[in-house]
Design a protein around this motif. Structure first.
Motif, PDB file in Angstrom:
ATOM      1  N   GLU A   1       0.841  -1.197   0.000  1.00 21.72           N
ATOM      2  CA  GLU A   1       0.000   0.000   0.000  1.00 21.72           C
ATOM      3  C   GLU A   1       0.877   1.248   0.000  1.00 21.72           C
ATOM      4  OE1 GLU A   1      -3.325   0.457  -0.136  1.00 21.72           O
ATOM      5  OE2 GLU A   1      -3.508  -1.696  -0.528  1.00 21.72           O
ATOM      6  N   LYS A   2       0.451   2.243  -0.750  1.00 15.96           N
ATOM      7  CA  LYS A   2       1.163   3.516  -0.750  1.00 15.96           C
ATOM      8  C   LYS A   2       0.931   4.240   0.571  1.00 15.96           C
ATOM      9  CE  LYS A   2       3.018   3.384  -4.849  1.00 15.96           C
ATOM     10  NZ  LYS A   2       4.480   3.282  -4.993  1.00 15.96           N
TER      11      LYS A   2
ATOM     12  N   PHE B   1       2.429  12.858  -6.172  1.00 18.30           N
ATOM     13  CA  PHE B   1       3.247  14.022  -6.533  1.00 18.30           C
ATOM     14  C   PHE B   1       4.745  13.760  -6.322  1.00 18.30           C
ATOM     15  CE2 PHE B   1      -0.878  15.831  -5.121  1.00 18.30           C
ATOM     16  CZ  PHE B   1      -1.278  16.371  -6.329  1.00 18.30           C
ATOM     17  N   VAL B   2       5.078  12.527  -5.924  1.00 10.38           N
ATOM     18  CA  VAL B   2       6.483  12.193  -5.658  1.00 10.38           C
ATOM     19  C   VAL B   2       7.025  11.339  -6.798  1.00 10.38           C
ATOM     20  CG1 VAL B   2       8.110  11.090  -4.076  1.00 10.38           C
ATOM     21  CG2 VAL B   2       6.084  12.272  -3.169  1.00 10.38           C
ATOM     22  N   LEU B   3       8.013  11.880  -7.489  1.00  7.36           N
ATOM     23  CA  LEU B   3       8.682  11.148  -8.558  1.00  7.36           C
ATOM     24  C   LEU B   3       9.792  10.283  -7.938  1.00  7.36           C
ATOM     25  CD1 LEU B   3       7.334  13.665  -9.909  1.00  7.36           C
ATOM     26  CD2 LEU B   3       9.227  13.672 -11.543  1.00  7.36           C
TER      27      LEU B   3
ATOM     28  N   GLY C   1       5.084   7.870  -6.152  1.00  2.12           N
ATOM     29  CA  GLY C   1       3.861   7.752  -6.939  1.00  2.12           C
ATOM     30  C   GLY C   1       4.088   7.744  -8.427  1.00  2.12           C
ATOM     31  N   VAL C   2       5.267   8.179  -8.873  1.00  2.00           N
ATOM     32  CA  VAL C   2       5.620   8.185 -10.302  1.00  2.00           C
ATOM     33  C   VAL C   2       7.022   7.601 -10.422  1.00  2.00           C
ATOM     34  CG1 VAL C   2       5.999   9.570 -12.366  1.00  2.00           C
ATOM     35  CG2 VAL C   2       4.240  10.257 -10.723  1.00  2.00           C
TER      36      VAL C   2
ATOM     37  N   GLY D   1       2.815   0.293  -7.668  1.00  2.00           N
ATOM     38  CA  GLY D   1       1.673   1.193  -7.816  1.00  2.00           C
ATOM     39  C   GLY D   1       2.051   2.582  -8.269  1.00  2.00           C
ATOM     40  N   ALA D   2       3.252   2.746  -8.824  1.00  2.00           N
ATOM     41  CA  ALA D   2       3.684   4.057  -9.313  1.00  2.00           C
ATOM     42  C   ALA D   2       3.397   4.179 -10.805  1.00  2.00           C
ATOM     43  CB  ALA D   2       5.177   4.253  -9.046  1.00  2.00           C
ATOM     44  N   LEU D   3       3.165   5.388 -11.234  1.00  2.00           N
ATOM     45  CA  LEU D   3       2.880   5.664 -12.637  1.00  2.00           C
ATOM     46  C   LEU D   3       4.167   5.537 -13.458  1.00  2.00           C
ATOM     47  CD1 LEU D   3       0.829   6.835 -14.802  1.00  2.00           C
ATOM     48  CD2 LEU D   3       1.874   9.064 -14.264  1.00  2.00           C
TER      49      LEU D   3
END
Length: 713
Positions: free
Chosen positions: A517-518, A525-527, A610-611, A632-634
């Motif tokens: 889970e994130k 908003f976190v690369l 997240g990315v 689960g990151a883009l």
């Protein structure tokens, strides 16, 4: 008081030495001892100030001196060390009797007696005692004789004079061509003119060019240092000497993080021409030396690994054309084949699988664990670099090259002896990385044993695949189609008959641990960048993306997971890092970048990302990206420039919408899919499912089973 100097070429027997010292002292002499032994071996016989260990003198001269005198006969080795000892020279001048205690010391005593003609030079303790007795019995005779022998022999005088002139001239040259002189435009121009002056002998011109080049480099004129060597090479008729200067020029250029393609190309061509010439004369050792020089220049890490471009990636056929025209290189790549085809997987017993590599087991853990517990496989593991028998053989690029050209039969026999027990046991040998181990295993005919080699992207830009005989490899595994396409351009022999069959199978990745889970929805908003220890990862591209995002929304931040660049690797790495660090520090100060550093728990670190980006200029697959996607990151994947000219690439490896061409496209994709939590989850959840269904080890492992076990899978 009479002074006696004993010289030993080997460690003397302690009892013999004690007796000799006592006898000389009883005759009224003071005794000193020098020799090639450790000081501890003569403890208790003489006081420490009376003993000189030439072994210590040798060690003080440095590794170059040690290696040089190791090639000398024992008697000359003793003198080489004694000559450099101020202690020996001083006591030899004062001695009345010089005694060689063994045969290896005779030459040293003779050379010392040339300098001190008053001394009696003898071999053995008994002659030394007789010389001492004669001096006592005939004092007037020896006093008169010593009076007329106050200068060294004419031979020594002449030798010393020549050396003084030579050293004096050298000192003048060093001062006149010092770095301080080279810093001035007038001095540098004058010496460049001297190097290319007409009618200078080749040997003198080469030495002068190297001297001037070194001083220019130390004086800050590094470009001039390269030009001097290149210009001197153009005026030298001796092909070997000219090629050596060109190679020096190209190496110097690359070492400073710069590449002059014309000089490099000239140096490679000169080395290959020499290699062809030596190969035709059947001088396989010299041919292998020149091929190694050409390889080291063409596959220098600064050209392909420590920059954001590669001349070979742009045009593999054009870059390697000069090699493919070389007779020696053609001989190196010529197929030697195997006497028998590989046998199929055995029926009625488990497959015997030997997994081997050279010093890099990074991608083997999952494979080894799978087949250690597989009922149809019996597995063994061999790290060629950790085995005392194979390690020295696998380090021999030159020997493998020379053997492929037609030489080094003894090397073949040693490899055969080392590998045959492994080949006789194994049904299949799986070699990870197409480097030293692959080169070694194809030196010999594998018999009926099947050989599988896996090639990662690094090797395509290295010389090792060019010394591997792929007619002795049954299967070649590549981890992506774009890597297969580039490899086939670099190694056209793979298209020939009776050569390895290529397979595309992804890296073994256990992706389940990354499903966590994130931390919260704001992590969108976190690369994240995972692994930035190579310039090829090009983190500056990601910083461009970050700046574009923060112009729109300052909530965007970057987390960097892993160690930074190794600045000691090369000048090219330092040059890139010099640009990267100020950018990182500026963004860190603004709270836009956080460096996590190395961590043993990457899945946990990814819960705050997240990315996930792949900003690399080249990747064979990019495991870190896929792990981030499963977390689960883009996914945002740069269209890796090294493979831009190929039909395959990131757009054929990953879903096309993951891939972008520019930082602007990357920023647009991130903004469109992360501004709302709904959009972000709608993009990341299908991506994670696709990654798991395509690249998890539970899926990829079945492909390995089919390749290794066939019908038994």
């Amino acid at each position: 008081m009479t002074h006696v100097l004993l010289i030993a070429g080997t460690a003397p027997t302690l009892s013999m030495l004690k007796a000799a010292v006592e006898q000389f002292r009883a005759a009224g002499a003071t005794v000193h001892l020098a020799g090639l032994f450790d000081r501890e071996t003569v403890d208790g016989v003489l006081d420490a100030p009376d003993v000189c260990s030439l072994s210590e003198v040798t060690a003080e001269q440095g590794n170059a001196f040690v290696k040089r005198i190791a090639k000398l006969p024992p008697s000359r080795r003793t003198w080489a060390s004694a000559e450099r000892s101020r202690w020996v020279r001083g006591h030899a001048r004062r001695a009345q009797v010089l005694v060689a205690l063994d045969a290896n010391a005779v030459y040293t005593v003779w050379r010392l007696a040339e300098r001190n003609r008053r001394a009696d030079a003898v071999f053995g303790v008994a002659p030394g005692l007789r010389a001492l007795q004669a001096r006592g019995d005939h004092r007037m005779h020896y006093a008169l004789r010593d009076a007329v022998r106050t200068v060294p022999s004419p031979t020594v005088t002449l030798r010393t004079t020549k050396r003084s002139v030579r050293h004096g001239a050298g000192a003048v040259l060093r001062r006149a061509s010092s770095p301080a002189v080279m810093r001035t435009s007038l001095g540098a121009k004058a010496w460049r003119t001297a190097v290319v002056a007409p009618k200078v002998p080749d040997g003198v011109r080469a030495k002068l060019a190297r001297r001037v080049s070194l001083s220019m480099a130390k004086g800050g004129r590094r470009t001039g240092a390269t030009i001097v060597l290149n210009q001197a090479a153009d005026r030298i008729a001796n092909r070997k000497l000219s090629a050596a200067l060109l190679a020096d020029a190209a190496r110097a250029d690359l070492a400073r993080g710069h590449d002059s393609p014309q000089i490099r190309a000239k140096a490679i061509e000169a080395a290959l021409n020499l290699a062809d010439q030596r190969y035709k004369r059947k001088d396989f050792s010299a041919a292998a030396d020149q091929l190694s020089t050409a390889f080291s220049l063409a596959f220098n890490r600064g050209l392909h690994f420590d920059g954001t471009s590669s001349p070979m990636a742009k045009d593999p056929e054009g870059y390697l054309a000069v090699f493919r025209e070389s007779a020696a290189f053609k001989a190196l790549s010529a197929p030697r084949g195997r006497a028998l085809p590989a046998a199929p997987a055995p029926a009625g017993r488990p497959l015997r699988l030997l997994v081997t590599t050279y010093a890099n087991p990074s991608f083997l853990r999952a494979i080894r664990e799978r087949y250690e517990s597989h009922p149809e496989v019996e597995i063994r593991y061999l790290d060629v670099n950790e085995d005392d028998t194979t390690r020295p053989l696998a380090k021999g690029l030159k020997r493998i090259t020379e053997h492929a050209l037609g030489g080094q039969p003894a090397f073949h026999d040693k490899v055969e002896e080392a590998l045959r027990p492994h080949l006789d046991w194994a049904d299949t040998v799986f070699v990870d990385w197409c480097t030293n181990a692959a080169g070694l295993f194809t030196v010999v005919d594998p018999g009926t044993t099947r050989v599988i080699v896996r090639l990662h992207s690094y090797e395509v830009f290295a010389w090792w695949p060019h010394v591997v005989d792929f007619t002795r490899v049954d299967d070649l595994i590549l981890v992506s189609d774009h890597l297969r396409e580039l490899t086939e351009k670099v190694l056209p022999q793979l298209a020939g008959p009776d050569t390895a069959t290529t397979h595309v199978i992804a890296n073994a990745m256990d992706l389940a641990p990354f499903q966590r889970e994130k931390a919260d929805a704001d992590v969108r908003f976190v690369l994240g960048l995972v692994g930035v220890s190579a310039v090829a990862k090009d983190p500056r591209w990601t910083l461009q993306v970050l700046r574009l995002l923060r112009e729109k929304d300052e909530r965007y931040r970057l987390v960097i997971i892993g160690e930074g660049l190794n600045r000691k690797a090369s000048a090219a790495v330092r040059a890139y890092d010099d640009l990267l660090q100020p950018e990182l520090e500026e963004l860190e100060a603004a709270g836009a970048v956080h460096r996590v550093g190395q961590t043993d728990d990457v899945p946990a670190a990814l819960t705050g990302v997240g990315v996930i980006l792949s900003s690399s200029v080249r990747e064979s697959f990019h495991c870190g990206l896929v792990e981030g996607v499963v977390s689960g990151a883009l996914p945002v994947v740069r269209d890796w420039p090294f493979f831009a000219s190929l039909e395959s690439g990131p757009r054929t490896l990953f879903p096309a919408d993951w891939v972008v061409s520019t930082p602007e496209e990357a920023a647009q994709r991130i903004l469109a899919l992360t501004q709302t939590e709904e959009n972000w989850r709608a993009a990341t959840e299908p991506a994670a499912k696709h990654a798991l269904a395509t690249w998890d080890w539970s899926v990829v492992g079945l492909e390995f089973d089919r390749l290794l076990l066939g019908d038994k899978a």
